[in-house]
Scaffold this motif. Structure first.
Motif, PDB file in Angstrom:
ATOM      1  N   SER A 339       0.814  -1.218   0.000  1.00  0.00           N
ATOM      2  CA  SER A 339       0.000   0.000   0.000  1.00  0.00           C
ATOM      3  C   SER A 339       0.847   1.268   0.000  1.00  0.00           C
ATOM      4  O   SER A 339       0.393   2.317  -0.474  1.00  0.00           O
ATOM      5  CB  SER A 339      -0.935   0.004   1.208  1.00  0.00           C
ATOM      6  OG  SER A 339      -0.188  -0.115   2.419  1.00  0.00           O
ATOM      7  N   GLU A 404      -3.309  -1.796  -7.308  1.00  0.00           N
ATOM      8  CA  GLU A 404      -3.743  -0.451  -7.660  1.00  0.00           C
ATOM      9  C   GLU A 404      -3.670   0.459  -6.444  1.00  0.00           C
ATOM     10  O   GLU A 404      -4.225   0.149  -5.378  1.00  0.00           O
ATOM     11  CB  GLU A 404      -5.164  -0.454  -8.215  1.00  0.00           C
ATOM     12  CG  GLU A 404      -5.641   0.915  -8.669  1.00  0.00           C
ATOM     13  CD  GLU A 404      -6.982   0.867  -9.381  1.00  0.00           C
ATOM     14  OE1 GLU A 404      -7.441   1.926  -9.851  1.00  0.00           O
ATOM     15  OE2 GLU A 404      -7.573  -0.235  -9.458  1.00  0.00           O
ATOM     16  N   THR A 405      -2.948   1.560  -6.614  1.00  0.00           N
ATOM     17  CA  THR A 405      -2.922   2.630  -5.617  1.00  0.00           C
ATOM     18  C   THR A 405      -2.870   3.946  -6.389  1.00  0.00           C
ATOM     19  O   THR A 405      -2.637   3.961  -7.608  1.00  0.00           O
ATOM     20  CB  THR A 405      -1.700   2.544  -4.687  1.00  0.00           C
ATOM     21  OG1 THR A 405      -0.502   2.699  -5.468  1.00  0.00           O
ATOM     22  CG2 THR A 405      -1.646   1.223  -3.934  1.00  0.00           C
ATOM     23  N   THR A 406      -3.034   5.041  -5.675  1.00  0.00           N
ATOM     24  CA  THR A 406      -2.954   6.340  -6.339  1.00  0.00           C
ATOM     25  C   THR A 406      -1.564   6.556  -6.931  1.00  0.00           C
ATOM     26  O   THR A 406      -1.419   7.048  -8.056  1.00  0.00           O
ATOM     27  CB  THR A 406      -3.276   7.462  -5.335  1.00  0.00           C
ATOM     28  OG1 THR A 406      -4.589   7.258  -4.806  1.00  0.00           O
ATOM     29  CG2 THR A 406      -3.208   8.821  -6.006  1.00  0.00           C
ATOM     30  N   ALA A 407      -0.534   6.195  -6.170  1.00  0.00           N
ATOM     31  CA  ALA A 407       0.842   6.406  -6.635  1.00  0.00           C
ATOM     32  C   ALA A 407       1.212   5.469  -7.781  1.00  0.00           C
ATOM     33  O   ALA A 407       1.882   5.867  -8.737  1.00  0.00           O
ATOM     34  CB  ALA A 407       1.814   6.220  -5.474  1.00  0.00           C
ATOM     35  N   ARG A 409      -0.961   3.699  -9.718  1.00  0.00           N
ATOM     36  CA  ARG A 409      -2.034   3.473 -10.690  1.00  0.00           C
ATOM     37  C   ARG A 409      -2.273   1.967 -10.792  1.00  0.00           C
ATOM     38  O   ARG A 409      -2.120   1.257  -9.799  1.00  0.00           O
ATOM     39  CB  ARG A 409      -1.681   4.123 -12.031  1.00  0.00           C
ATOM     40  CG  ARG A 409      -1.569   5.652 -11.929  1.00  0.00           C
ATOM     41  CD  ARG A 409      -0.821   6.271 -13.071  1.00  0.00           C
ATOM     42  NE  ARG A 409      -1.466   6.016 -14.361  1.00  0.00           N
ATOM     43  CZ  ARG A 409      -0.843   6.220 -15.531  1.00  0.00           C
ATOM     44  NH1 ARG A 409       0.424   6.639 -15.544  1.00  0.00           N
ATOM     45  NH2 ARG A 409      -1.483   6.000 -16.660  1.00  0.00           N
ATOM     46  N   GLN A 410      -2.653   1.445 -11.924  1.00  0.00           N
ATOM     47  CA  GLN A 410      -2.927   0.015 -12.014  1.00  0.00           C
ATOM     48  C   GLN A 410      -1.656  -0.746 -12.387  1.00  0.00           C
ATOM     49  O   GLN A 410      -0.883  -0.309 -13.236  1.00  0.00           O
ATOM     50  CB  GLN A 410      -4.005  -0.260 -13.069  1.00  0.00           C
ATOM     51  CG  GLN A 410      -5.367   0.289 -12.702  1.00  0.00           C
ATOM     52  CD  GLN A 410      -6.413  -0.100 -13.732  1.00  0.00           C
ATOM     53  OE1 GLN A 410      -6.229  -1.001 -14.539  1.00  0.00           O
ATOM     54  NE2 GLN A 410      -7.552   0.588 -13.695  1.00  0.00           N
ATOM     55  N   ASP A 435      -3.499   2.577 -17.100  1.00  0.00           N
ATOM     56  CA  ASP A 435      -4.869   3.054 -16.955  1.00  0.00           C
ATOM     57  C   ASP A 435      -5.869   1.937 -17.225  1.00  0.00           C
ATOM     58  O   ASP A 435      -7.044   2.067 -16.904  1.00  0.00           O
ATOM     59  CB  ASP A 435      -5.133   4.213 -17.927  1.00  0.00           C
ATOM     60  CG  ASP A 435      -4.311   5.443 -17.594  1.00  0.00           C
ATOM     61  OD1 ASP A 435      -4.088   5.692 -16.394  1.00  0.00           O
ATOM     62  OD2 ASP A 435      -3.873   6.139 -18.529  1.00  0.00           O
TER      63      ASP A 435
END
Length: 466
Positions: A339, A404-407, A409-410, A435
Motif C-alpha cells: 500500500s 492499484e494505488t494512487t501512486a 495506478r494500475q 490506466d
C-alpha cells in the motif's frame, strides 16, 4: 655528263636532309602537343573479399554519400586523373594524378525529375569539340566534351546568330562559364573519367515503425520465462511503485518463514484497510488458508497477519533479502501489503520474480488463478471467495497478481502458457503505471500470439538476469 650526275646527287642529299628535319619536327610536335587519351579500369571494394570492376555508366548508388566517397577515394588513392561533377554543391573539380588541381562553378544542369536530368554515375570523356553544334537544341556549345550519350560539359551555348541562350536553358548538360569550360577543355583528355554525384536534395525523415500494440502503461515488459526472449518492452528498468504486486513476495516469505499448518490468531492491528474485509479479531485461521485471500482478493488483512506473526520489521527485512537473492537489485519493500508508495520495483526485476515463482513456487500461481487442487492442504473454508485477477478463467493463464494505488495506478504481473510454434511457452507480461491493465495485457498477449508463432533463436534477449 659527270657534272649533271653530281648535281642530281646533291639534290637527293638536300631532299634527304629536309625529310629528316621535317620528320623529326613532326615527331617532336606529336610528342609534346598530342592529345592525351586515358584508359582506366576501376575496381571498387564490395561486401565480399574480392573487388568488383566498376563499369562506366549510370550508377544511382552514387547519390549515396557514403558510396560516392568510397568511389572518389579509390580514384584519389589510385592517382587517377579525373573530373568530379558535384551537382549538389554545383561545383566541378579537376584532379590530376589524384590531387585536386582546379575547381569551377557549375552554372546549369539538367532539371531534376525530367527526362534530361543529369544522371549520377561514372563516365569518361568520349569526344571533344571546340565548338560543337547541337542538333537537339540548335545551338553552339563551346568547348564541348561528351561524357554520356547526349550529355556534355561545355561553356555558355549561343544561337547561330551569336545570341547566348537564357540562363534557364538546359538540355541536361553541365554548363560552365565559357572561360572555365575552355580551361577544363585544355586539361582533360579523351578517356578522362567523369564522376557525377548528386545527393538527395532534402533529408527524408520518414521512418518505418514496427506496429506494436496500444498500451497505456508507462512501463511494461513481455518476455519468455525460459529463454528470456523479449517480445515487448518500455521503460523496463525505471523504478516505480508496484502496489499489491508486493504480495507475491509476501507469499514467498510466508511460505518460507511461517508454518503453514499452524493457525494464526487475528488481532486488532491485523485488521488493516482492505478492499474486502473478511476477518474478525480473535478468530483463528490456518496460515495456509490466508494465502487465498492474500493472492486472490489482495487482502491487506492477510498480509498484516503474516507480517505480525513473524514480526513486522523482520518480515519486511526478509522480503527485501528475498528480492535481493532473486536479482531484484532495484526493488525496495516497506510493508507487506504494497500500500505504501515506497514499495518500488522495475518491470525487469518483476520478471525475475515471475521466473522464480514459475520455477519454484507454482502453488502461488495456482492459488492466484483459482486452480489450486492440493493433496497436502485442503481448499480454504472461506465463503464467496472472489478472484481479483482479471484473467482467472482464461485457459492460458497460469497465475499472477494485480495491484492499484494512487501512486502506482494500475499494476499487473500475469504469466501465460502460449502456444507458439506448436510448443507451450511460459510468457510473463508485466504492466506498471497503467490506466487499463487488463486491456494492456490482453493487447500484448494477442500481439505475441499473432507475430511470434515460432521461435528460431537469435532474438532480443536483453533482459539481464543473474
Amino acid at each position: 655528263m659527270r657534272e649533271a650526275l653530281n648535281r642530281e646527287v646533291r639534290l637527293y642529299k638536300v631532299l634527304f636532309v629536309l625529310f629528316f628535319l621535317v620528320g623529326g619536327a613532326a615527331a617532336v610536335f606529336w610528342v609534346y602537343f598530342r592529345e592525351v587519351v586515358y584508359d582506366y579500369q576501376f575496381y571498387i571494394p564490395t561486401a565480399g573479399k574480392e573487388a568488383a570492376e566498376f563499369e562506366y555508366g549510370v550508377w544511382p548508388a552514387l547519390s549515396n554519400p557514403d558510396f560516392f566517397m568510397k568511389v572518389r577515394g579509390e580514384l584519389v588513392e589510385n592517382r587517377t586523373t579525373f573530373i568530379e561533377a558535384d551537382l549538389s554543391a554545383m561545383v566541378i573539380r579537376f584532379y590530376r594524378d589524384g590531387a585536386l588541381l582546379k575547381s569551377f562553378d557549375i552554372i546549369a544542369k539538367g532539371k531534376p525529375g525530367s527526362w534530361w536530368e543529369t544522371p549520377a554515375g561514372l563516365y569518361r570523356i568520349s569526344e571533344k569539340a571546340k565548338n560543337h553544334f547541337s542538333s537537339f537544341g540548335r545551338v553552339y556549345q563551346p568547348f564541348s566534351m561528351v561524357f554520356q550519350g547526349n550529355f556534355f560539359i561545355h561553356g555558355w551555348p549561343y544561337y547561330p546568330g551569336g545570341a547566348p541562350v537564357a540562363s534557364t536553358y538546359s538540355g541536361g548538360c553541365i554548363r560552365l562559364a565559357t572561360e572555365d569550360a575552355e580551361e577544363l577543355f585544355s586539361l582533360a583528355g579523351v578517356g578522362t573519367p567523369v564522376l557525377v554525384y548528386e545527393s538527395e536534395t532534402a533529408a527524408d525523415n520518414f521512418q518505418y515503425r514496427f506496429a506494436t500494440p496500444e498500451v497505456s502503461a508507462t512501463n511494461y515488459l513481455a518476455a519468455d520465462l525460459k529463454n528470456n526472449f523479449v517480445f515487448l518492452r518500455k521503460n523496463e528498468r525505471d523504478r516505480v511503485p508496484v502496489a499489491s504486486l508486493t504480495k507475491l513476495v509476501t507469499a514467498m516469505v510466508a511460505m518460507e518463514y511461517v508454518n503453514l499448518s499452524n493457525n494464526i490468531r487475528i488481532t486488532e492491528t491485523m485488521l488493516a484497510s482492505t478492499s474486502r474485509p473478511r476477518f474478525e479479531a480473535g478468530e483463528k485461521i490456518s496460515a495456509f488458508e490466508l494465502l487465498f485471500p492474500l493472492l486472490m482478493e489482495s487482502s491487506n488483512e492477510a498480509a498484516a497477519a503474516f507480517a505480525e506473526t513473524v514480526g513486522e520489521a523482520r518480515f519486511i527485512s526478509l522480503m527485501n533479502r528475498k528480492a535481493e537473492s532473486l536479482g531484484m537489485h532495484n526493488t525496495q519493500f516497506v510493508d507487506a501489503s504494497g500500500s505504501g508508495a515506497e514499495n518500488i520495483s522495475t518491470a525487469e526485476d518483476l520478471f525475475a520474480l515471475a521466473k522464480s515463482v514459475y520455477d519454484n513456487r507454482s502453488v502461488i500461481l495456482k492459488i492466484s488463478a483459482g486452480n489450486f487442487k492440493g493433496a497436502t492442504y485442503t481448499e480454504p473454508s472461506f465463503k464467496n471467495l472472489a478472484n481479483f485477477n482479471e484473467f482467472a478463467g482464461d485457459q492460458e493463464f497460469v497465475g499472477g497478481k494485480t495491484g492499484e494505488t494512487t501512486a502506482a495506478r494500475q499494476t499487473i504481473l500475469s504469466i501465460f502458457e502460449l502456444d507458439l510454434g506448436g510448443e507451450k511457452r511460459p510468457v510473463a507480461i508485466i504492466a506498471l503505471g497503467s490506466d487499463n491493465r487488463a486491456g494492456d495485457v490482453r493487447a500484448m498477449k494477442e500481439y505475441i500470439k499473432a507475430n511470434y508463432r515460432e521461435l528460431l533463436g537469435g532474438g532480443d534477449t536483453a533482459v539481464s538476469l543473474p
